[in-house]
Write an enzyme that holds these catalytic residues in place. Sequence first.
Site, PDB file in Angstrom:
ATOM      1  N   THR A  98      38.356  59.151  75.730  1.00 45.25           N
ATOM      2  CA  THR A  98      36.958  58.743  75.688  1.00 45.25           C
ATOM      3  C   THR A  98      36.669  57.855  76.894  1.00 45.25           C
ATOM      4  O   THR A  98      37.432  56.938  77.191  1.00 45.25           O
ATOM      5  CB  THR A  98      36.666  57.976  74.390  1.00 45.25           C
ATOM      6  OG1 THR A  98      36.956  58.817  73.282  1.00 45.25           O
ATOM      7  CG2 THR A  98      35.206  57.546  74.322  1.00 45.25           C
ATOM      8  N   GLY A 151      17.938  71.288  53.160  1.00 46.90           N
ATOM      9  CA  GLY A 151      17.840  72.742  53.087  1.00 46.90           C
ATOM     10  C   GLY A 151      17.809  73.381  54.463  1.00 46.90           C
ATOM     11  O   GLY A 151      18.561  73.003  55.363  1.00 46.90           O
ATOM     12  N   GLU A 209      42.077  58.633  66.855  1.00 51.32           N
ATOM     13  CA  GLU A 209      42.900  57.461  66.532  1.00 51.32           C
ATOM     14  C   GLU A 209      43.790  57.676  65.314  1.00 51.32           C
ATOM     15  O   GLU A 209      43.915  56.820  64.435  1.00 51.32           O
ATOM     16  CB  GLU A 209      42.012  56.215  66.378  1.00 51.32           C
ATOM     17  CG  GLU A 209      41.350  55.872  67.702  1.00 51.32           C
ATOM     18  CD  GLU A 209      40.717  54.502  67.729  1.00 51.32           C
ATOM     19  OE1 GLU A 209      41.175  53.617  67.001  1.00 51.32           O
ATOM     20  OE2 GLU A 209      39.772  54.332  68.505  1.00 51.32           O
TER      21      GLU A 209
END
Length: 391
Positions: free
Chosen positions: A167, A347, A371
């Site tokens: 990241t 929906g 992690e």
Amino acid sequence: MLDRAVPPVDRQLPTDEARELISLVREIAQREIVPHTAEEEDAGRFPRALFRLLSQSGLLGLPYGAEYGGGDQPYEVYLQVLEELAAARLTVGLGVSVHSLSCYALATYGTKQQQVEHLPAMLGGGLLGAYCLSEPSSGSDAASLRTKAVREGGGHWVLNGTKAWITHGGIADFYTVMARTGAEGPRGITAFLVPGDVPGLSAAAPEKKMGMKGSPTAQVHFDGVRIPDERRIGEEGQGFAIALSALDSGRLGIAACAIGLAQAALDEAVAYATGRQQFGRPISDFQGLRFLLADMATQIEAGRALYLAAARLRDAGLPFSKQAAMAKLHCTDTAMKVTTDAVQVLGGYGYTADFPVERYMREAKVLQIVEGTNQIQRMVIARHLAGPDSR
């Protein structure tokens, strides 16, 4: 689409300072994050300027000492900040959690000189961090990592190898890197603090992911990266222990982010159910839907209580590894279930990009993986139950 103008979650905050902090976070979220989330996630844009604002506001160093520019906040408070940020946009909440994880090694195991030299910029100087443990061939089996650091003359190390699923890979200003400096296995790993602009460090193109498109995840390559021994963190061979210690705290961050995401999905589902008319009355009047919403809310509250209990153990200096694994497991499974149920409440509309719940569901999945997968969390919990010699 909900504008997040819902009653705020009641926070278990220990001080007036903490309450003011949460108010600040909510103000920033409503003004700077929420209005841009859908557009930026669709476009895959990372909000780098926002992270500079968070740094200026003192939100990137909350759990660390004030002497180095941190916020001196207990984990009980820091995690609730993460939850608020993740409810506004998971890319932001998770990004702050990863940055905090990246600072952990130096803040906890670094020398006084290293902390004085580097931590103020890391915690409040607008920098962004990344944490480099996983590799293409070593994910859950992190102790088998292959990236090597070889000592050379002049008090330097040379790093070669590739890290995966990072990241902030390619945009981070610094990387906390675990590299092999000795024999195979966990005792041959050492931690290093590597600048993001050092020669020989590069990143591959970001991965094309199912969700969290605004958060760059990429392989990071180390090709003859040369760094001084002053950037080694802890002792040689201590890196794996440092990594595991960091992950205990990092898992609590993921748990808090998961509950933030789940809360956002529940808020959206409740707002839709109370406003949508079918058969002449709001669909929230139907028992099947009311029970579904009740179950969603209950699981969220249980997850929040679990991560806060683990945080309080950490703040008291007590063992919390088992509770961190439990919190990560329960909260991320809850996020997956709640976001899926939120789509069901809406929906057909829930399956479209006109409402954010479809994005929430796609984002929730990664939280069960990062992690330490939830299967790994179950192994950690079982080892605590059966004893350290169990396999």
